[in-house]
Design a protein around this motif. Structure first.
Motif, PDB file in Angstrom:
ATOM      1  N   MET A 234      75.140  45.553  17.286  1.00 63.01           N
ATOM      2  CA  MET A 234      74.189  46.651  17.382  1.00 63.01           C
ATOM      3  C   MET A 234      74.560  47.594  18.524  1.00 63.01           C
ATOM      4  N   ALA A 235      75.112  47.039  19.602  1.00 64.13           N
ATOM      5  CA  ALA A 235      75.536  47.888  20.722  1.00 64.13           C
ATOM      6  C   ALA A 235      76.634  48.855  20.293  1.00 64.13           C
ATOM      7  N   SER A 236      77.487  48.411  19.381  1.00 62.45           N
ATOM      8  CA  SER A 236      78.558  49.279  18.894  1.00 62.45           C
ATOM      9  C   SER A 236      77.978  50.471  18.131  1.00 62.45           C
ATOM     10  N   PHE A 237      76.931  50.228  17.346  1.00 61.17           N
ATOM     11  CA  PHE A 237      76.239  51.341  16.679  1.00 61.17           C
ATOM     12  C   PHE A 237      75.637  52.289  17.714  1.00 61.17           C
ATOM     13  N   HIS A 238      75.005  51.714  18.736  1.00 57.81           N
ATOM     14  CA  HIS A 238      74.357  52.531  19.764  1.00 57.81           C
ATOM     15  C   HIS A 238      75.375  53.382  20.530  1.00 57.81           C
ATOM     16  N   ILE A 239      76.567  52.853  20.735  1.00 60.44           N
ATOM     17  CA  ILE A 239      77.610  53.621  21.431  1.00 60.44           C
ATOM     18  C   ILE A 239      77.950  54.878  20.626  1.00 60.44           C
ATOM     19  N   HIS A 240      78.111  54.717  19.311  1.00 58.01           N
ATOM     20  CA  HIS A 240      78.372  55.882  18.458  1.00 58.01           C
ATOM     21  C   HIS A 240      77.212  56.876  18.540  1.00 58.01           C
ATOM     22  N   GLU A 241      75.991  56.356  18.458  1.00 54.73           N
ATOM     23  CA  GLU A 241      74.818  57.216  18.498  1.00 54.73           C
ATOM     24  C   GLU A 241      74.728  57.964  19.831  1.00 54.73           C
ATOM     25  N   SER A 242      74.963  57.252  20.930  1.00 59.65           N
ATOM     26  CA  SER A 242      74.882  57.872  22.247  1.00 59.65           C
ATOM     27  C   SER A 242      75.938  58.952  22.428  1.00 59.65           C
ATOM     28  N   GLU A 243      77.135  58.674  21.970  1.00 60.77           N
ATOM     29  CA  GLU A 243      78.229  59.645  22.098  1.00 60.77           C
ATOM     30  C   GLU A 243      77.924  60.914  21.313  1.00 60.77           C
ATOM     31  N   LEU A 244      77.464  60.750  20.076  1.00 58.47           N
ATOM     32  CA  LEU A 244      77.152  61.911  19.240  1.00 58.47           C
ATOM     33  C   LEU A 244      75.961  62.681  19.791  1.00 58.47           C
ATOM     34  N   SER A 245      74.935  61.957  20.277  1.00 55.12           N
ATOM     35  CA  SER A 245      73.765  62.625  20.845  1.00 55.12           C
ATOM     36  C   SER A 245      74.137  63.426  22.083  1.00 55.12           C
ATOM     37  N   THR A 246      75.066  62.892  22.875  1.00 51.02           N
ATOM     38  CA  THR A 246      75.515  63.613  24.067  1.00 51.02           C
ATOM     39  C   THR A 246      76.207  64.916  23.691  1.00 51.02           C
ATOM     40  N   VAL A 247      77.027  64.862  22.648  1.00 47.76           N
ATOM     41  CA  VAL A 247      77.721  66.070  22.196  1.00 47.76           C
ATOM     42  C   VAL A 247      76.718  67.121  21.736  1.00 47.76           C
ATOM     43  N   VAL A 248      75.730  66.688  20.969  1.00 41.60           N
ATOM     44  CA  VAL A 248      74.714  67.627  20.479  1.00 41.60           C
ATOM     45  C   VAL A 248      73.927  68.219  21.642  1.00 41.60           C
ATOM     46  N   GLU A 249      73.571  67.374  22.614  1.00 39.37           N
ATOM     47  CA  GLU A 249      72.800  67.844  23.761  1.00 39.37           C
ATOM     48  C   GLU A 249      73.594  68.826  24.615  1.00 39.37           C
ATOM     49  N   MET A 250      74.887  68.544  24.801  1.00 45.38           N
ATOM     50  CA  MET A 250      75.706  69.400  25.660  1.00 45.38           C
ATOM     51  C   MET A 250      76.059  70.725  25.009  1.00 45.38           C
TER      52      MET A 250
END
Length: 271
Positions: A234-250
């Motif tokens: 599940m952490a591996s899924f969260h890493i993808h989610e966090s990375e993509l969310s950071t890109v969208v936010e930035m």
């Protein structure tokens, strides 16, 4: 390691039985039927004597094969023990299961349309070429990690596959702790600590596989220094989610591709 030792004794017995049955079968097949008549009994005895003389040769062959198997097994045991004591095997097993989780999750997402090239390695310094692709990836990840029967089957399959290797590693540590260690309290403490971690990790994964409530499972993960395999998935899924969310936010949800330049109006030919 224990399985290998047990296999040697079983293999030796099977080799002996198989060789004896094979040679006896060859001899019986070679006996001419007429030899069984009373007037040919001496000939039968001569053949039996000849067969008995060959037995030492066959036994020597069996013992030679056993000796070679023992030498090979001893070398394997020695190498494996050394890798356990110096920590190389733990590092290898740990790296293997982490890379297995990462590659399995990525493959799973790609099968649902996830684009691996949507985000570059330097995404904090450089905007993505296609923000729409990033947004699609984020939606795919969120959908994939949402509670569902499919997610449960996916996680359980990875967990069971990884424990095929981890269980063998734990058996090796048990073997080493069972009077197969050099006189070193430090080494024993090192192995006991690793074994305790793996046993706690497996216990947590077993509870999750039995279908404990998701919220209770999350609470156990927060209060423990042990991360189960299911938690790492599940952490591996969260890493993808966090990375993509950071890109969208930035870089915002706006399209990052430059709009096409307007084409000059066609000139009218003189009337």
């Amino acid at each position: 390691v224990t399985q290998l030792v047990d296999k040697l004794s079983q293999e030796s017995l099977w080799l002996s039985q198989a060789a004896a049955q094979e040679e006896f079968g060859k001899w019986v097949a070679s006996v001419r039927p007429l030899t069984l008549f009373p007037f040919n009994i001496p000939d039968l005895f001569r053949q039996m004597k000849t067969f008995s003389l060959l037995i030492p040769h066959h036994i020597d062959g069996i013992l030679t094969r056993m000796k070679e198997s023992l030498a090979s097994a001893t070398a394997l045991l020695t190498t494996r023990q050394e890798n356990i004591l110096c920590g190389n095997l733990k590092e290898t097993v740990t790296s293997w299961w982490l890379s297995t989780i990462t590659s399995s999750v990525t493959t799973h997402l790609v099968s649902k349309g996830f684009a691996e090239d949507a985000v570059s390695h330097d995404y904090t310094d450089k905007p993505p070429e296609d923000m729409d692709k990033v947004l699609r990836n984020l939606e795919i990840v969120k959908t994939a990690m949402a509670p569902s029967d499919e997610l449960e089957v996916f996680v359980n399959t990875i967990v069971r596959g990884i424990y095929v290797v981890v269980d063998t590693f734990m058996e090796d540590i048990h073997y080493m702790l069972n009077d197969h260690l050099p006189e070193s309290a430090e080494v024993r403490e090192f192995l006991v600590r690793d074994l305790n971690y793996l046993e706690r990790m497996k216990e947590m994964d077993t509870q999750l596989l039995r279908g404990r409530e998701h919220q209770a499972g999350e609470q156990r993960l927060q209060l423990s220094d042990v991360v189960p395999i299911a938690g790492s998935v599940m952490a591996s899924f969260h890493i993808h989610e966090s990375e993509l969310s950071t890109v969208v936010e930035m870089w915002g949800k706006r399209p990052t591709k430059d709009p096409p330049l307007p084409q000059p109006a066609a000139e009218l030919s003189p009337g």
